[in-house]
Structures are given as C-alpha cells and as structure tokens.
Design a protein around this motif. Structure first.
Motif, short mmCIF file in Angstrom:
data_model
loop_
_atom_site.label_atom_id
_atom_site.label_comp_id
_atom_site.label_asym_id
_atom_site.label_seq_id
_atom_site.Cartn_x
_atom_site.Cartn_y
_atom_site.Cartn_z
N ARG A 191 3.62 20.75 44.00
CA ARG A 191 2.58 21.06 43.02
C ARG A 191 3.10 20.81 41.60
N GLY A 197 2.71 29.80 30.13
CA GLY A 197 2.70 30.55 31.39
C GLY A 197 3.78 29.96 32.28
N GLU A 239 5.64 32.49 27.49
CA GLU A 239 5.28 33.52 28.47
C GLU A 239 4.79 34.77 27.76
N VAL A 245 4.26 37.75 29.62
CA VAL A 245 4.67 38.94 30.39
C VAL A 245 6.19 39.03 30.37
N ASN A 288 1.26 35.20 23.59
CA ASN A 288 0.02 34.96 24.33
C ASN A 288 -0.46 33.51 24.17
N GLY A 289 -0.58 32.81 25.25
CA GLY A 289 -1.16 31.46 25.24
C GLY A 289 -0.52 30.53 24.23
N ALA A 320 -0.06 25.61 34.25
CA ALA A 320 -0.16 25.45 35.71
C ALA A 320 -0.12 26.81 36.41
N GLY A 321 -0.74 26.81 37.60
CA GLY A 321 -0.60 27.97 38.49
C GLY A 321 -1.48 29.15 38.14
N1 SAM Z 1 3.40 27.84 35.51
C1 SAM Z 1 4.19 28.38 36.60
C2 SAM Z 1 3.87 27.67 37.88
O1 SAM Z 1 2.88 26.92 37.92
O2 SAM Z 1 4.57 27.86 38.88
C3 SAM Z 1 3.95 29.87 36.75
C4 SAM Z 1 2.60 30.26 37.29
S1 SAM Z 1 2.41 31.98 37.32
C5 SAM Z 1 1.36 32.24 38.66
C6 SAM Z 1 1.37 32.26 35.92
C7 SAM Z 1 2.18 32.70 34.72
O3 SAM Z 1 1.35 32.63 33.58
C8 SAM Z 1 2.66 34.14 34.82
O4 SAM Z 1 4.05 34.17 34.63
C9 SAM Z 1 1.90 34.86 33.72
O5 SAM Z 1 2.66 35.86 33.12
C10 SAM Z 1 1.63 33.72 32.75
N2 SAM Z 1 0.47 33.91 31.86
C11 SAM Z 1 -0.76 34.34 32.20
N3 SAM Z 1 -1.55 34.38 31.12
C12 SAM Z 1 -0.81 33.94 30.07
C13 SAM Z 1 -1.06 33.76 28.68
N4 SAM Z 1 -2.25 34.06 28.15
N5 SAM Z 1 -0.07 33.28 27.90
C14 SAM Z 1 1.14 32.99 28.43
N6 SAM Z 1 1.45 33.16 29.73
C15 SAM Z 1 0.48 33.62 30.54
#
Ligand code: SAM
Length: 230
Positions: A9, A27, A50, A52, A78-79, A95-96
């Motif tokens: 992926r 993220g 990130e 979180v 954030n974002g 992604a994800g």
């Molecule tokens: N991008 C990686 C992948 O595709 O394997 C990680 C996917 S993981 C399921 C989603 C990540 O996005 C999480 O670590 C979450 O904390 C982060 N995330 C969600 N909303 C976000 C935002 N508004 N800004 C930054 N990070 C965010």
C-alpha cells in the motif's frame, strides 16, 4: 512492515512521488513512508507530521534510529499546519485514513496549498469525499490506482491543480479506475454491490417509513451507478 520493508500500500503511494520533490507526509505515524523515500533516493528532504503524541514519538524514534534527522523533520501538529511557507513543500502525501478525514485535513489547510504541486492521497474508505473536494477546489485527478493487500482494497488518488468535471459515477468509483476496470476494481465493487443488495433485502422486510424509503432510493441510485461502471 518498516521503513525498508514497506507495505505494498505505501510502496504504491511512494511510486507516485517525483524524484527530488520536497515532501510532507501528514499523519505519518512511524514515518515509514518518508524514511523509505529517503532510503530509496527518491527524496532528499521531507517533513513527517503527526497530531497524536504516540505516533509522533514513534516517528521521532524511527527517524533517529535510521539516522535521518537531517533529512526528515518530524513535527507535531494538526494536518497541514506543520507546513511553513519557507519549507517549499511541493508534494503532500496523506495515507491510511478515511476519505472524509483526508478531505477535511485538506479543507482546513487550504491556505497551505497555494505552492503545492501534487497531492498523493490514499483513502482506506470513501474515496468519493476526496474526489468531491478536489472538484470543488479546482484540483484534478492526474492518476489513480487500486490495489489489494491482506484482503483489503485500497485506492490511491493523485491530484494536481486544474479543473475537473466528474459524473456521479466517476465521483463514486474514480474516472481512471472506471476506464481501467482492473480485477481489483471489479472485486471491490462486486463486494459493495452484494453488501448493498443485502441491506436492500433487509430494508424491503422493514415497515415502510420516510427514512426507509430515502435509504432505499439512495441504495438504488448507488447500485445503478456501480452497475453501469463495471
Ligand atoms: N500514514 C500512515 C500509513 O498510511 O501507514 C499512518 C496511517 S495511521 C492509520 C493514521 C495516522 O494519521 C495516525 O497516526 C493519526 O494520528 C494521524 N492523523 C489523523 N488525523 C491527523 C491530522 N489531522 N493531522 C495529522 N495527523 C493525523
């Protein structure tokens, strides 16, 4: 999975990244994607964003353990707020996550998109939300792909600035994917059709109400759109 042995992926997402672009991966979680892109010589610098704490710390740890602190800047926020004008970011990967969350991150960070050339987006579900956002905000789809890994099907949508008019069917299933009609595409939408048909059968056994009627009409519309796309 790790930065050297990436999932199919994320490798697919990586395959759309242009050589030497300045990248922000939003993220990023473990920062596997930007680490992989540096290791493979596709990029020389990037940002891993990130929001979180746990995943942010995992990203920091990963980047440090790979000795990539000079190439990848891990930022908490954030974002798109982690991106500064002076970074000269050209490509953003997200992604994800679900399509609606990706679209909301782009919408909230619109002011950061002026200088961005390419958005590489990999929604786990509801890619339609991204296509709708793109059409509204004058981004056009320049590439799309679909893949299956570990019994899950993922779409990747690549956007660049430009006008795009999509039909209702294209918004739902993707204009490039609809033309290509790969076996994964056929599988995804055959599965969705079976699921919608199952829900429809249940609704047909339910006492009629305005809500039930509305739900049935929505499903009928989606079923017709997908049938015409397969
Ligand atoms: N991008 C990686 C992948 O595709 O394997 C990680 C996917 S993981 C399921 C989603 C990540 O996005 C999480 O670590 C979450 O904390 C982060 N995330 C969600 N909303 C976000 C935002 N508004 N800004 C930054 N990070 C965010």
């Amino acid at each position: 999975m790790n930065a050297k042995n990436l999932s199919e992926r994320l490798k697919t997402v990586a395959s759309f990244v242009e050589k030497n672009t300045i990248l922000a991966d939003i993220g990023s979680d473990h920062a596997y994607l930007p680490c992989y892109l540096v290791h493979t010589g596709i990029i020389t610098q990037g940002i891993a964003g990130e929001v979180v704490k746990g995943p942010f710390e995992s990203a920091l740890k990963q980047v440090r353990s790979e000795g990539l602190e000079k190439q990848i800047d891990v930022r908490f926020g954030n974002g798109l707020e982690v991106i500064e004008k002076t970074d000269n970011v050209q490509t953003i990967t997200i992604a994800g996550m679900g399509g609606p969350l990706i679209a909301s991150i782009l919408e909230a960070g619109k002011d950061k998109l002026d200088t961005i050339e390419t958005l590489i987006l990999q929604p786990n579900i509801h890619a339609k939300a991204i296509r709708e956002w793109a059409m509204k905000e004058n981004w056009k789809i320049v590439n799309e792909t679909i893949l299956e890994e570990h019994d899950k099907i993922y779409e990747v949508v690549v956007l660049q600035k430009g006008l795009m008019e999509l039909t209702e069917a294209e918004l739902l299933v993707g204009p490039f994917l609809m033309k290509e009609k790969s076996s994964v595409f056929q599988k995804k939408w055959s599965n969705e059709l079976s699921e919608w048909q199952r829900i429809m059968d249940q609704l047909n056994k339910t006492v009629e109400s305005k809500d039930v009627q509305q739900k049935k009409e929505e499903l009928e519309r989606k079923i017709a759109l997908v049938k015409e796309s397969l």
